[in-house]
Design a protein around this motif. Structure first.
Motif, mmCIF file in Angstrom:
data_model
loop_
_atom_site.group_PDB
_atom_site.id
_atom_site.type_symbol
_atom_site.label_atom_id
_atom_site.label_comp_id
_atom_site.label_asym_id
_atom_site.label_seq_id
_atom_site.Cartn_x
_atom_site.Cartn_y
_atom_site.Cartn_z
ATOM 1 N N ARG A 95 0.845 -1.207 0.000
ATOM 2 C CA ARG A 95 0.000 0.000 0.000
ATOM 3 C C ARG A 95 0.877 1.253 0.000
ATOM 4 O O ARG A 95 0.615 2.218 -0.732
ATOM 5 C CB ARG A 95 -0.923 -0.008 1.219
ATOM 6 N N GLU A 96 1.911 1.229 0.813
ATOM 7 C CA GLU A 96 2.815 2.381 0.902
ATOM 8 C C GLU A 96 3.566 2.606 -0.410
ATOM 9 O O GLU A 96 3.853 3.755 -0.774
ATOM 10 C CB GLU A 96 3.808 2.173 2.047
ATOM 11 N N GLN A 97 3.877 1.538 -1.102
ATOM 12 C CA GLN A 97 4.615 1.644 -2.363
ATOM 13 C C GLN A 97 3.703 1.988 -3.541
ATOM 14 O O GLN A 97 4.195 2.345 -4.619
ATOM 15 C CB GLN A 97 5.349 0.325 -2.656
ATOM 16 N N GLY A 98 2.399 1.837 -3.337
ATOM 17 C CA GLY A 98 1.461 2.095 -4.420
ATOM 18 C C GLY A 98 1.457 1.013 -5.482
ATOM 19 O O GLY A 98 1.156 1.267 -6.654
ATOM 20 N N THR A 99 1.760 -0.238 -5.081
ATOM 21 C CA THR A 99 1.821 -1.342 -6.043
ATOM 22 C C THR A 99 0.643 -2.303 -5.923
ATOM 23 O O THR A 99 0.629 -3.340 -6.582
ATOM 24 C CB THR A 99 3.130 -2.142 -5.863
#
Length: 385
Positions: free
Chosen positions: A249-253
């Motif tokens: 989620r933090e990486q946007g993947t």
């Protein structure tokens, strides 16, 4: 032969090997009695030559932690006495070997001819066994075994280094069902996951810290940044899954990652995979990698334990330094952006996997059983089989 096998019913390598070995021995006409606290996933189908014995533990207020090892020893006593077991093959030194030794002591001369064969799988030596709380018991139990095997040359050498072992340790590697784990036409499944020529990267594990699943997620983010179109499939479950989900989620993947949980038919997923990632901090063999290779999937792994014995760098995939996330990302990218290299490594991976064919390795165990049984029977004065 009447063979007692003890293993964990877990998703990990030792449980899979113990279960598949039981099925292989049953196929060769032996009667197998499998003991564990729960039925393993891969032992669901009915087999006339396999009996499953659940080791139940009664909870008493006196015990904060019910003594599984004592309940297991009692089961062994009953099976040796009433099922006339010819040998006990235990997977994992503690508590299984310890319980087997106790069972033989209880029966005394009636079990003198029944050998204990211990197969070492990894964490029973490299992690649990090295804990000062358990080290003397592990050392004693291995030395009380009548036969000892290890799943890789690395694990054999580690055992000799960490313990005072006076037994010869035979290396009998893990194995794979080449028919089940083969690349089959699953185009409909692939189309449901990827589109427009996207590649599929897969990781299978029990999501423990030692598997370094976060490295997979971090490497995948770098792979996407390099311009590769791909999806990442996580197969399995465990304590690190929530951590990795948050990282994605933090990486946007997230839109490119799927968490599939535990899967019974993992071969279907491997059949559509293009690269398998295994960045483990400890891996004495790498059964999940072998199953991927059997499906013609190149492996990008760390350089720890027995992995370099299985995954040949530059041939069946690539081997990277432990924790080298950028290096793993670069090598996965190299495979996925070079169709010729991908095709060559697919072939090499399958060819290497063929050297670990199930029937061949089960026959090695069978031969080893006979050697240990004959030796102990001669020592105890019991007539040979």
């Amino acid at each position: 032969m009447n063979i007692g096998i003890v293993g964990y019913p877990t998703y990990g390598g030792s449980g899979v090997v113990a279960t598949e070995l039981s099925k292989g021995l049953a196929k060769r006409g032996h009667n197998v009695h499998f003991m564990s606290y729960a039925r393993p996933q891969r032992l669901e189908a009915f087999n006339t030559n396999i009996s499953f014995h659940e080791v139940s533990i009664n909870a008493y207020p006196l015990f904060e932690y019910p003594p599984y090892d004592l309940a297991l020893a009692s089961h062994m006593v009953n099976l040796i006495e009433y099922e006339k077991l010819d040998l006990l093959h235990v997977h994992y030194a503690i508590p299984h070997t310890t319980s087997a030794y106790l069972a033989k002591q209880i029966l005394g001369p009636k079990a003198a001819h029944v050998p204990i064969i211990t197969t070492l799988h990894g964490t029973d030596i490299t992690i649990v066994g090295s804990d000062p709380s358990y080290l003397p018991v592990v050392n004693f139990s291995i030395n009380q075994s009548d036969g000892v095997t290890a799943v890789s040359g690395y694990l054999r050498d580690e055992t000799y280094m960490r313990f005072e072992i006076d037994k010869k340790i035979e290396v009998i590697p893990n194995f794979v069902d080449l028919v089940r784990f083969s690349r089959s036409g699953k185009d409909h499944f692939r189309k449901a996951i990827v589109q427009d020529g996207e590649k599929i990267i897969t990781h299978v594990s029990n999501f423990r810290k030692v598997k370094r699943v976060q490295d997979v997620a971090e490497a995948f983010a770098l792979i996407l940044k390099s311009g590769v179109k791909a999806k990442l499939l996580f197969v399995g479950d465990g304590p690190e899954r929530p951590v990795v989900e948050q990282l994605c989620r933090e990486q946007g993947t997230c839109e490119h990652v799927r968490f599939l949980g535990k899967q019974d038919n993992v071969e279907d997923i491997l059949s559509v995979s293009d690269v398998f990632m295994m960045p483990s901090a400890s891996e004495t063999f790498g059964l999940a990698a072998l199953e991927a290779m059997s499906c013609g999937v190149p492996v990008v792994s760390s350089d720890v334990g027995g992995l370099p014995e299985l995954n040949i760098d530059g041939e069946t995939g690539f081997v990277c330094k432990l924790g080298d996330v950028q290096g793993m990302a670069d090598r996965v990218t190299a495979i996925l952006t070079n169709e010729e290299l991908l095709a060559r490594m697919r072939i090499a991976a399958r060819k290497k996997a063929e050297t670990f064919e199930q029937d061949v390795i089960v026959a090695q165990y069978e031969e080893y059983y006979m050697k240990v049984v004959e030796r102990l029977r001669a020592k105890s004065g019991v007539r040979s089989m």
